[in-house]
Scaffold this motif. Structure first.
Motif, PDB file in Angstrom:
ATOM      1  N   ASP A 106       0.678  -1.107  -0.097  1.00 35.88           N
ATOM      2  CA  ASP A 106       0.105  -0.102  -0.080  1.00 35.88           C
ATOM      3  C   ASP A 106       0.993   1.426   0.070  1.00 35.88           C
ATOM      4  OD1 ASP A 106      -2.417  -1.548   0.184  1.00 35.88           O
ATOM      5  OD2 ASP A 106      -2.584  -1.300   2.247  1.00 35.88           O
ATOM      6  N   ASN A 107       2.135   1.325   0.607  1.00 33.37           N
ATOM      7  CA  ASN A 107       2.663   2.478   0.887  1.00 33.37           C
ATOM      8  C   ASN A 107       3.915   2.746  -0.031  1.00 33.37           C
ATOM      9  OD1 ASN A 107       1.647   3.861   3.671  1.00 33.37           O
ATOM     10  ND2 ASN A 107       1.433   1.572   3.625  1.00 33.37           N
ATOM     11  N   LYS A 108       4.391   1.518  -0.830  1.00 33.87           N
ATOM     12  CA  LYS A 108       5.536   1.806  -1.478  1.00 33.87           C
ATOM     13  C   LYS A 108       5.262   1.280  -2.976  1.00 33.87           C
ATOM     14  CE  LYS A 108       8.467   1.337   2.800  1.00 33.87           C
ATOM     15  NZ  LYS A 108       9.270   0.838   3.509  1.00 33.87           N
ATOM     16  N   VAL A 109       4.696  -0.002  -3.121  1.00 36.04           N
ATOM     17  CA  VAL A 109       4.530  -0.687  -4.405  1.00 36.04           C
ATOM     18  C   VAL A 109       3.427   0.238  -5.169  1.00 36.04           C
ATOM     19  CG1 VAL A 109       3.960  -2.812  -5.592  1.00 36.04           C
ATOM     20  CG2 VAL A 109       5.278  -2.524  -3.642  1.00 36.04           C
ATOM     21  N   GLU A 110       2.559   0.513  -4.584  1.00 38.49           N
ATOM     22  CA  GLU A 110       1.210   1.218  -5.183  1.00 38.49           C
ATOM     23  C   GLU A 110       1.640   2.563  -5.969  1.00 38.49           C
ATOM     24  OE1 GLU A 110      -2.031   3.393  -6.221  1.00 38.49           O
ATOM     25  OE2 GLU A 110      -0.781   3.896  -4.617  1.00 38.49           O
ATOM     26  N   PRO A 111       2.269   3.159  -4.860  1.00 39.59           N
ATOM     27  CA  PRO A 111       2.606   4.582  -5.290  1.00 39.59           C
ATOM     28  C   PRO A 111       3.639   4.370  -6.424  1.00 39.59           C
ATOM     29  CG  PRO A 111       2.498   4.589  -3.092  1.00 39.59           C
ATOM     30  CD  PRO A 111       2.376   3.001  -3.574  1.00 39.59           C
ATOM     31  N   MET A 112       4.782   3.414  -6.400  1.00 40.90           N
ATOM     32  CA  MET A 112       5.725   3.231  -7.378  1.00 40.90           C
ATOM     33  C   MET A 112       5.014   3.005  -8.919  1.00 40.90           C
ATOM     34  SD  MET A 112       8.677   3.792  -8.628  1.00 40.90           S
ATOM     35  CE  MET A 112       9.696   3.802  -7.287  1.00 40.90           C
ATOM     36  N   ASN A 113       4.259   1.953  -8.630  1.00 39.42           N
ATOM     37  CA  ASN A 113       3.279   1.486  -9.893  1.00 39.42           C
ATOM     38  C   ASN A 113       2.501   2.821 -10.512  1.00 39.42           C
ATOM     39  OD1 ASN A 113       3.942  -1.289 -10.105  1.00 39.42           O
ATOM     40  ND2 ASN A 113       2.540  -1.649  -8.506  1.00 39.42           N
ATOM     41  N   ARG A 114       2.004   3.677  -9.694  1.00 40.92           N
ATOM     42  CA  ARG A 114       1.277   4.840 -10.173  1.00 40.92           C
ATOM     43  C   ARG A 114       2.100   5.881 -10.817  1.00 40.92           C
ATOM     44  NH1 ARG A 114      -0.611   8.354  -6.156  1.00 40.92           N
ATOM     45  NH2 ARG A 114      -0.572   6.451  -4.820  1.00 40.92           N
ATOM     46  N   ALA A 115       3.235   6.019 -10.415  1.00 40.41           N
ATOM     47  CA  ALA A 115       4.346   6.952 -10.886  1.00 40.41           C
ATOM     48  C   ALA A 115       4.868   6.412 -12.119  1.00 40.41           C
ATOM     49  CB  ALA A 115       5.639   6.878  -9.870  1.00 40.41           C
ATOM     50  N   LEU A 116       5.225   5.203 -12.210  1.00 45.16           N
ATOM     51  CA  LEU A 116       5.558   4.626 -13.606  1.00 45.16           C
ATOM     52  C   LEU A 116       4.485   4.850 -14.792  1.00 45.16           C
ATOM     53  CD1 LEU A 116       7.434   1.481 -12.276  1.00 45.16           C
ATOM     54  CD2 LEU A 116       8.560   3.431 -13.332  1.00 45.16           C
ATOM     55  N   LYS A 117       3.311   4.550 -14.269  1.00 44.01           N
ATOM     56  CA  LYS A 117       2.069   4.612 -15.069  1.00 44.01           C
ATOM     57  C   LYS A 117       1.927   6.019 -15.774  1.00 44.01           C
ATOM     58  CE  LYS A 117      -2.709   3.310 -16.043  1.00 44.01           C
ATOM     59  NZ  LYS A 117      -3.761   2.535 -15.464  1.00 44.01           N
ATOM     60  N   ASP A 118       1.875   6.897 -14.594  1.00 44.33           N
ATOM     61  CA  ASP A 118       1.706   8.380 -14.635  1.00 44.33           C
ATOM     62  C   ASP A 118       2.729   8.969 -15.844  1.00 44.33           C
ATOM     63  OD1 ASP A 118      -0.494   8.307 -13.186  1.00 44.33           O
ATOM     64  OD2 ASP A 118       0.358   9.416 -11.635  1.00 44.33           O
ATOM     65  N   LEU A 119       3.775   8.585 -15.528  1.00 44.29           N
ATOM     66  CA  LEU A 119       5.187   9.202 -16.277  1.00 44.29           C
ATOM     67  C   LEU A 119       5.332   8.141 -17.747  1.00 44.29           C
ATOM     68  CD1 LEU A 119       7.557   9.713 -13.250  1.00 44.29           C
ATOM     69  CD2 LEU A 119       6.153  11.432 -14.670  1.00 44.29           C
ATOM     70  N   GLY A 120       4.563   7.321 -17.825  1.00 42.30           N
ATOM     71  CA  GLY A 120       4.892   6.644 -18.995  1.00 42.30           C
ATOM     72  C   GLY A 120       6.147   5.923 -19.147  1.00 42.30           C
ATOM     73  N   ALA A 121       6.606   5.518 -18.077  1.00 38.55           N
ATOM     74  CA  ALA A 121       7.822   4.906 -17.904  1.00 38.55           C
ATOM     75  C   ALA A 121       7.980   3.436 -18.479  1.00 38.55           C
ATOM     76  CB  ALA A 121       8.498   4.751 -16.588  1.00 38.55           C
ATOM     77  N   GLU A 122       8.882   3.208 -19.431  1.00 35.48           N
ATOM     78  CA  GLU A 122       9.188   1.634 -19.815  1.00 35.48           C
ATOM     79  C   GLU A 122      10.707   0.918 -19.017  1.00 35.48           C
ATOM     80  OE1 GLU A 122       9.447   1.767 -23.993  1.00 35.48           O
ATOM     81  OE2 GLU A 122       7.218   2.082 -24.166  1.00 35.48           O
ATOM     82  N   ALA A 123      11.450   2.103 -18.682  1.00 37.69           N
ATOM     83  CA  ALA A 123      12.776   1.552 -17.920  1.00 37.69           C
ATOM     84  C   ALA A 123      12.900   2.616 -16.658  1.00 37.69           C
ATOM     85  CB  ALA A 123      13.580   1.870 -18.795  1.00 37.69           C
ATOM     86  N   TRP A 124      13.558   1.944 -15.793  1.00 36.85           N
ATOM     87  CA  TRP A 124      13.597   2.648 -14.442  1.00 36.85           C
ATOM     88  C   TRP A 124      15.217   2.222 -14.060  1.00 36.85           C
ATOM     89  CZ3 TRP A 124      10.730  -0.375  -9.818  1.00 36.85           C
ATOM     90  CH2 TRP A 124      11.071   0.342  -8.753  1.00 36.85           C
ATOM     91  N   ILE A 125      15.747   3.331 -13.698  1.00 34.66           N
ATOM     92  CA  ILE A 125      17.136   3.339 -13.129  1.00 34.66           C
ATOM     93  C   ILE A 125      17.135   3.311 -11.883  1.00 34.66           C
ATOM     94  CG2 ILE A 125      19.375   4.527 -13.208  1.00 34.66           C
ATOM     95  CD1 ILE A 125      18.818   5.505 -15.883  1.00 34.66           C
ATOM     96  N   SER A 126      17.951   2.290 -11.133  1.00 35.54           N
ATOM     97  CA  SER A 126      17.946   2.175  -9.845  1.00 35.54           C
ATOM     98  C   SER A 126      19.392   1.853  -9.127  1.00 35.54           C
ATOM     99  CB  SER A 126      17.009   0.912  -9.219  1.00 35.54           C
ATOM    100  OG  SER A 126      17.159   0.567  -7.976  1.00 35.54           O
ATOM    101  N   GLY A 127      19.683   2.307  -7.764  1.00 36.12           N
ATOM    102  CA  GLY A 127      20.960   2.297  -7.311  1.00 36.12           C
ATOM    103  C   GLY A 127      21.098   1.057  -6.354  1.00 36.12           C
ATOM    104  N   LEU A 128      20.507  -0.155  -6.825  1.00 29.49           N
ATOM    105  CA  LEU A 128      20.641  -1.383  -6.276  1.00 29.49           C
ATOM    106  C   LEU A 128      22.246  -1.848  -6.296  1.00 29.49           C
ATOM    107  CD1 LEU A 128      17.444  -3.303  -6.739  1.00 29.49           C
ATOM    108  CD2 LEU A 128      17.970  -1.755  -4.965  1.00 29.49           C
ATOM    109  N   ARG A 129      22.772  -2.450  -5.223  1.00 30.41           N
ATOM    110  CA  ARG A 129      24.064  -2.910  -5.535  1.00 30.41           C
ATOM    111  C   ARG A 129      24.140  -4.359  -4.666  1.00 30.41           C
ATOM    112  NH1 ARG A 129      28.058  -0.664  -2.671  1.00 30.41           N
ATOM    113  NH2 ARG A 129      26.564   0.368  -1.185  1.00 30.41           N
ATOM    114  N   ARG A 130      24.848  -5.254  -5.510  1.00 29.94           N
ATOM    115  CA  ARG A 130      24.942  -6.580  -5.050  1.00 29.94           C
ATOM    116  C   ARG A 130      25.395  -6.789  -3.530  1.00 29.94           C
ATOM    117  NH1 ARG A 130      27.691  -7.787 -10.718  1.00 29.94           N
ATOM    118  NH2 ARG A 130      25.802  -8.182 -12.113  1.00 29.94           N
ATOM    119  N   VAL A 131      26.438  -6.120  -3.130  1.00 30.05           N
ATOM    120  CA  VAL A 131      26.895  -6.130  -1.870  1.00 30.05           C
ATOM    121  C   VAL A 131      25.978  -5.736  -0.679  1.00 30.05           C
ATOM    122  CG1 VAL A 131      29.228  -6.138  -2.715  1.00 30.05           C
ATOM    123  CG2 VAL A 131      28.075  -3.994  -1.825  1.00 30.05           C
ATOM    124  N   GLN A 132      24.795  -5.065  -1.065  1.00 31.50           N
ATOM    125  CA  GLN A 132      24.017  -4.757  -0.124  1.00 31.50           C
ATOM    126  C   GLN A 132      23.090  -5.722   0.598  1.00 31.50           C
ATOM    127  OE1 GLN A 132      21.618  -2.012  -2.526  1.00 31.50           O
ATOM    128  NE2 GLN A 132      22.606  -0.202  -1.795  1.00 31.50           N
TER     129      GLN A 132
END
Length: 240
Positions: free
Chosen positions: A122-148
């Motif tokens: 409710d607090n993280k996934v739904e808002p992010m889904n909405r953001a991607l849809k509103d912005l017409g995003a097909e790709a998402w750059i994220s700062g994840l790292r394997r050592v985390q």
């Protein structure tokens, strides 16, 4: 043709694995044009990705999910970095306020894993889904790292998550590389870094690093590491 994890040829996949972070960002921008966004939690080392990507494309939409439960220091950090980097910030919040959620559901983060998962949806996934849809995003750059964390150890530079292609430019960076980048570019850590926090999310589900703890155990009382944004799940209904 837009490339995804499944369609990357061996040579291109190998090139991406060996490429620099800047080259990976450039690849994403070339492949997806205006349909690529950057996300940030304004966490401990978030200044790295914000700086790296906006040096290449200053106007890129930067998605920030504000759960309403962030530390005061996080909100202050947001203002500092937005002003410093002139970020094109797109803030998304849950459909229900924190007060309404607690009145109806109580403190779900205290009720075990199932309730915690529902809270995160409710607090993280739904808002992010909405953001991607509103912005017409097909790709998402994220700062994840394997050592985390163990949950991120096998991530690739480019991966498909539902309908969205995710690009991880600093996936193979060590803590030393992050520190050196921040030092070279005079970037600030999150204010709570000095109080022993190595990862920062909601105030009720984040703890400073203590004796005998690893970074994963500082989040969600050690029940899990991920908040849902970077997990493949059937319950994620649109993009991610």
């Amino acid at each position: 043709m837009i490339k995804t994890e499944a369609s990357l040829k061996g040579e291109e996949s190998a090139w991406l694995e060996a490429a620099t972070a800047e080259e990976r960002v450039g690849w994403a921008l070339e492949q997806f044009g205006e349909k690529v966004v950057l996300s940030t939690s304004f966490g401990i080392q978030s200044a790295v990705m914000l700086h790296l990507v906006t040096q290449i494309r200053p106007e890129i939409p930067v998605i920030f999910v504000d759960t309403g439960y962030l530390f005061p220091e996080t909100y202050q950090f947001v203002e500092e970095l937005v002003e410093r980097m002139q970020l094109n910030l797109k803030v998304y919040a849950p459909l229900w306020t924190a007060a309404r959620q607690e009145a109806i559901h109580g403190k779900r983060w205290e009720k075990g894993l199932e309730e915690l998962e529902a809270y995160n949806r409710d607090n993280k996934v739904e808002p992010m889904n909405r953001a991607l849809k509103d912005l017409g995003a097909e790709a998402w750059i994220s700062g994840l790292r394997r050592v985390q964390s163990s949950t991120r150890a096998q991530l690739q530079v480019v991966q498909k998550q539902k309908r969205t292609t995710k690009i991880h430019p600093i996936i193979d960076w060590s803590e030393k590389q992050v520190y050196e980048y921040m030092k070279a570019n005079e970037l600030p850590f999150h204010p709570l870094w000095e109080q022993g926090y190595v990862s920062v999310g909601d105030w009720h589900s984040t703890a400073p690093l203590g004796a005998g703890m690893d970074a994963e155990s500082t989040r969600f009382g050690g029940l899990k590491r991920e908040c849902g944004l970077h997990e493949k799940s059937d319950q994620q209904d649109w993009q991610i």
